[in-house]
Design a protein around this motif. Structure first.
Motif, mmCIF file in Angstrom:
data_model
loop_
_atom_site.group_PDB
_atom_site.id
_atom_site.type_symbol
_atom_site.label_atom_id
_atom_site.label_comp_id
_atom_site.label_asym_id
_atom_site.label_seq_id
_atom_site.Cartn_x
_atom_site.Cartn_y
_atom_site.Cartn_z
ATOM 1 N N VAL A 49 43.397 38.165 45.185
ATOM 2 C CA VAL A 49 43.064 39.553 44.842
ATOM 3 C C VAL A 49 41.678 39.646 44.200
ATOM 4 C CG1 VAL A 49 45.476 40.266 44.568
ATOM 5 C CG2 VAL A 49 44.243 39.409 42.572
ATOM 6 N N ASP A 50 41.038 40.775 44.436
ATOM 7 C CA ASP A 50 39.775 41.085 43.770
ATOM 8 C C ASP A 50 40.122 41.841 42.488
ATOM 9 O OD1 ASP A 50 37.069 41.623 43.263
ATOM 10 O OD2 ASP A 50 37.185 43.550 44.307
ATOM 11 N N VAL A 51 39.493 41.438 41.378
ATOM 12 C CA VAL A 51 39.757 42.102 40.098
ATOM 13 C C VAL A 51 38.437 42.677 39.580
ATOM 14 C CG1 VAL A 51 40.687 41.798 37.762
ATOM 15 C CG2 VAL A 51 41.579 40.386 39.643
ATOM 16 N N PRO A 52 38.133 43.934 39.941
ATOM 17 C CA PRO A 52 36.883 44.540 39.461
ATOM 18 C C PRO A 52 37.100 45.249 38.120
ATOM 19 C CG PRO A 52 37.914 45.931 41.134
ATOM 20 C CD PRO A 52 38.877 44.814 40.849
ATOM 21 N N ILE A 53 36.176 45.048 37.176
ATOM 22 C CA ILE A 53 36.277 45.805 35.916
ATOM 23 C C ILE A 53 34.897 46.268 35.476
ATOM 24 C CG2 ILE A 53 38.330 44.558 35.078
ATOM 25 C CD1 ILE A 53 36.256 43.347 32.928
ATOM 26 N N GLU A 54 34.892 47.317 34.672
ATOM 27 C CA GLU A 54 33.633 47.756 34.058
ATOM 28 C C GLU A 54 33.457 47.001 32.742
ATOM 29 O OE1 GLU A 54 33.401 51.867 32.883
ATOM 30 O OE2 GLU A 54 31.212 51.837 32.882
ATOM 31 N N MET A 55 32.336 46.254 32.641
ATOM 32 C CA MET A 55 32.085 45.476 31.423
ATOM 33 C C MET A 55 31.593 46.409 30.305
ATOM 34 S SD MET A 55 32.808 42.395 32.502
ATOM 35 C CE MET A 55 32.031 41.108 31.509
ATOM 36 N N ASP A 56 31.580 45.880 29.073
ATOM 37 C CA ASP A 56 31.166 46.704 27.929
ATOM 38 C C ASP A 56 29.744 47.237 28.087
ATOM 39 O OD1 ASP A 56 33.614 46.115 26.901
ATOM 40 O OD2 ASP A 56 32.897 44.677 25.392
ATOM 41 N N ASP A 57 28.892 46.498 28.831
ATOM 42 C CA ASP A 57 27.503 46.958 28.993
ATOM 43 C C ASP A 57 27.330 47.917 30.180
ATOM 44 O OD1 ASP A 57 27.679 45.383 31.238
ATOM 45 O OD2 ASP A 57 26.165 43.916 30.630
ATOM 46 N N GLY A 58 28.440 48.311 30.796
ATOM 47 C CA GLY A 58 28.376 49.300 31.875
ATOM 48 C C GLY A 58 28.269 48.697 33.271
ATOM 49 N N THR A 59 28.036 47.383 33.369
ATOM 50 C CA THR A 59 27.966 46.754 34.699
ATOM 51 C C THR A 59 29.386 46.566 35.253
ATOM 52 O OG1 THR A 59 27.982 44.552 33.725
ATOM 53 C CG2 THR A 59 25.816 45.509 34.204
ATOM 54 N N ILE A 60 29.444 46.382 36.580
ATOM 55 C CA ILE A 60 30.749 46.133 37.223
ATOM 56 C C ILE A 60 30.823 44.650 37.556
ATOM 57 C CG2 ILE A 60 32.282 46.738 39.140
ATOM 58 C CD1 ILE A 60 31.617 49.139 37.333
ATOM 59 N N ALA A 61 31.869 44.003 37.093
ATOM 60 C CA ALA A 61 32.056 42.569 37.399
ATOM 61 C C ALA A 61 33.292 42.416 38.279
ATOM 62 C CB ALA A 61 32.231 41.772 36.114
ATOM 63 N N HIS A 62 33.230 41.442 39.187
ATOM 64 C CA HIS A 62 34.377 41.148 40.063
ATOM 65 C C HIS A 62 34.879 39.741 39.785
ATOM 66 C CE1 HIS A 62 34.035 44.566 42.966
ATOM 67 N NE2 HIS A 62 32.858 44.632 42.378
ATOM 68 N N PHE A 63 36.155 39.587 39.571
ATOM 69 C CA PHE A 63 36.758 38.268 39.375
ATOM 70 C C PHE A 63 37.780 38.031 40.482
ATOM 71 C CE2 PHE A 63 35.481 39.974 35.265
ATOM 72 C CZ PHE A 63 34.653 38.944 34.805
ATOM 73 N N GLU A 64 37.938 36.737 40.845
ATOM 74 C CA GLU A 64 38.906 36.425 41.902
ATOM 75 C C GLU A 64 40.223 35.992 41.249
ATOM 76 O OE1 GLU A 64 37.122 34.806 45.472
ATOM 77 O OE2 GLU A 64 38.682 33.265 45.493
ATOM 78 N N GLY A 65 41.320 36.574 41.715
ATOM 79 C CA GLY A 65 42.626 36.227 41.152
ATOM 80 C C GLY A 65 43.580 35.760 42.239
ATOM 81 N N TYR A 66 44.597 35.030 41.816
ATOM 82 C CA TYR A 66 45.563 34.456 42.766
ATOM 83 C C TYR A 66 46.983 34.583 42.211
ATOM 84 C CZ TYR A 66 41.174 32.023 43.669
ATOM 85 O OH TYR A 66 39.859 31.741 43.881
ATOM 86 N N ARG A 67 47.939 34.701 43.115
ATOM 87 C CA ARG A 67 49.342 34.451 42.773
ATOM 88 C C ARG A 67 49.939 33.731 43.970
ATOM 89 N NH1 ARG A 67 52.288 33.685 38.143
ATOM 90 N NH2 ARG A 67 54.475 33.577 38.745
#
Ligand code: NDP
Ligand code: AKG
Length: 423
Positions: A49-67
């Motif tokens: 899964v793709d895990v996109p979040i808005e960081m505290d500085d306003g940028t968008i970060a994407h993390f890779e997740g698995y199950r």
């Protein structure tokens, strides 16, 4: 999945490769059930899964997740969630497979699963950590649930993260589903004893192994790699039994004290700043950890730590695998040849999932047990499983690891056979 990575062609020396080699070693002891063994060599289901979040500085970060749900022949998937910058799909496949073996080894009514996010949680603010956890939970929400797959804590995850997972899943299904994760805080359906359960299981199995070896715990010298949930609790229990913790390593470095480290002062320092900030020991280079004179070695960090070279030089007589997959197969052979007894991960660290099972049962029955009852039941389950594994090892003249696989794989493959194959 990349061309290089497949269920059957592991990357060299990877955790998945280690697991496949462990399964190969058990085949001669499976009798007619051996025809089902391929079932164990591939996960049932793997979700990226793709895990996109808005960081505290306003940028968008994407993390890779698995199950990954490795096997569900004996019950719902069960296994922790790891947050670590080195997490890969192949690693999570191995971790999920070890859960299948572990739950069967202690005879819990579960299969095996595991999850992870490739992220360094130490670099996230609390708010970013909560966002990552919640988004990941929503994304894997299509395959987890109290009756299908129940996550729990692993490296860098804890009761707070389980609370966010439970809350996110509950909001998405429109109810309060306490049974969807274990390792929760006590007032959210958590169980007494879960925080210390894995370390306690390492102690219970280690005490029995030491007794059988004729190794007196009073004064025994112990080296512990990884000083988080599993390593620090195991160290405390062994110290209470009279052992000396002579070396400890975490990712900040290694400290040694041949007279024994004072855990009451070390633990709070380690939790806050890491072990090298502790003044009651000498800081040594990390590789020197494996040369420390000790009777018992407890790897309680990550996979692949006991290499052939380290297996050759350790002075330990007993290795207690608190971590999952800490010993590579070549090292396993060297330890066996050198007469070093290894209590393998799939029984040694099964205390955590055993109390997770108690938590799940308590959540469903809405009736909670006291801590003594939990610890008595935990000790009984661990000892029963260990004794059965030891008998199997003696009968076939095999290592405790292969014996654990023999006991577990028979249960898993018998369930597979009895369920049949057709939809
Ligand atoms: N939690 C559980 O219930 C269970 C955990 N396990 C297994 O036990 C092991 C430890 O898990 P847990 O204690 O929960 O995790 P924690 O996150 O609580 O602790 C992990 C520990 O390992 C240390 N560590 C990480 N990388 C390294 C490294 N390269 N060298 C030395 N130390 C390192 C960490 O150091 P630092 O803090 O400095 O980063 C920390 O002390 C894992 O293999 C896990 O899968 C198995 C069964 C159940
Ligand atoms: O408590 C659980 O359900 C699983 C713990 C875990 O991930 C493990 O045993 O490796």
């Amino acid at each position: 999945m990349s061309e290089k990575l497949s269920f059957v062609n592991p990357t060299a020396n990877s955790p998945w490769g280690t697991y496949l080699s462990q399964v190969d070693r058990v085949v001669p002891y499976l009798g007619p059930l051996a025809r089902w063994v391929e079932t164990l060599k591939r996960p049932k289901r793997a979700l990226i899964v793709d895990v996109p979040i808005e960081m505290d500085d306003g940028t968008i970060a994407h993390f890779e997740g698995y199950r990954v749900q490795h096997n569900m022949s004996r019950g719902p998937g069960k296994g922790g969630v790891r947050f670590h910058p080195d997490v890969t799909l192949e690693e999570v496949m191995a971790l999920s497979a070890w859960m299948t073996i572990k739950t069967a080894a202690v005879n819990l009514p579960y299969g095996g699963a595991k999850g992870g996010i490739r992220v360094d949680p130490k670099k996230l603010s609390l708010q970013e950590l909560e966002k990552v956890t919640r988004r990941y939970t929503s994304e894997i929400g299509i395959i987890i649930g109290p009756h299908t797959d129940i996550p729990a804590p692993d490296v860098n995850t804890n009761a707070q993260i389980m609370a966010w997972m439970m809350d996110t899943y509950s909001m998405n299904v429109g109810g309060t589903a306490t049974g969807v994760v274990t390792g929760k805080p006590l007032h959210l359906g958590g169980s007494l004893g879960r925080v210390k359960a894995t370390g306690r299981g390492v102690f219970v199995t280690g005490r029995e192994a030491a007794r059988r070896l004729g190794l007196d715990l009073r004064g025994a010298r112990i080296a512990v790699q990884g000083f988080g949930n599993v390593g620090s609790v195991a160290a405390e229990l062994f110290a209470e039994a009279g052992a000396k913790i002579v070396a400890v390593q975490d990712h900040t470095g290694t400290i040694v004290n041949s007279n024994g480290l004072d855990l009451a002062t070390l633990i709070p320092v380690a939790n806050k700043e890491g072990v090298v900030a502790f003044k009651g020991g000498d800081v040594v280079p990390n590789e020197a950890f494996w040369d420390v004179a000790c009777d018992i070695l407890i790897p309680a960090a990550l996979e692949g730590q006991i290499t052939a070279e380290r297996a050759q030089k350790t002075s330990a007589k007993l290795v207690l695998e608190g971590a999952n997959g800490p010993t590579v197969p070549t090292a396993d052979d060297i330890l066996a040849e050198r007469g070093v007894l290894v209590v393998p991960d799939v029984i040694c660290n099964a205390g955590g999932v055993t109390v997770s099972y108690f938590e799940w049962v308590q959540d469903f029955s809405s009736f909670f047990w006291d801590e003594d009852e939990i610890n008595v039941r935990l000790d009984r389950i661990m000892m029963k499983a260990l004794n059965q594994i030891w008998d199997t090892a003696d009968r076939h003249k095999i290592t405790l690891r292969t014996a654990t696989y023999a006991v577990a794989c028979e249960r898993i493959l018998m369930a597979r056979q009895e369920r049949g194959l057709y939809p």
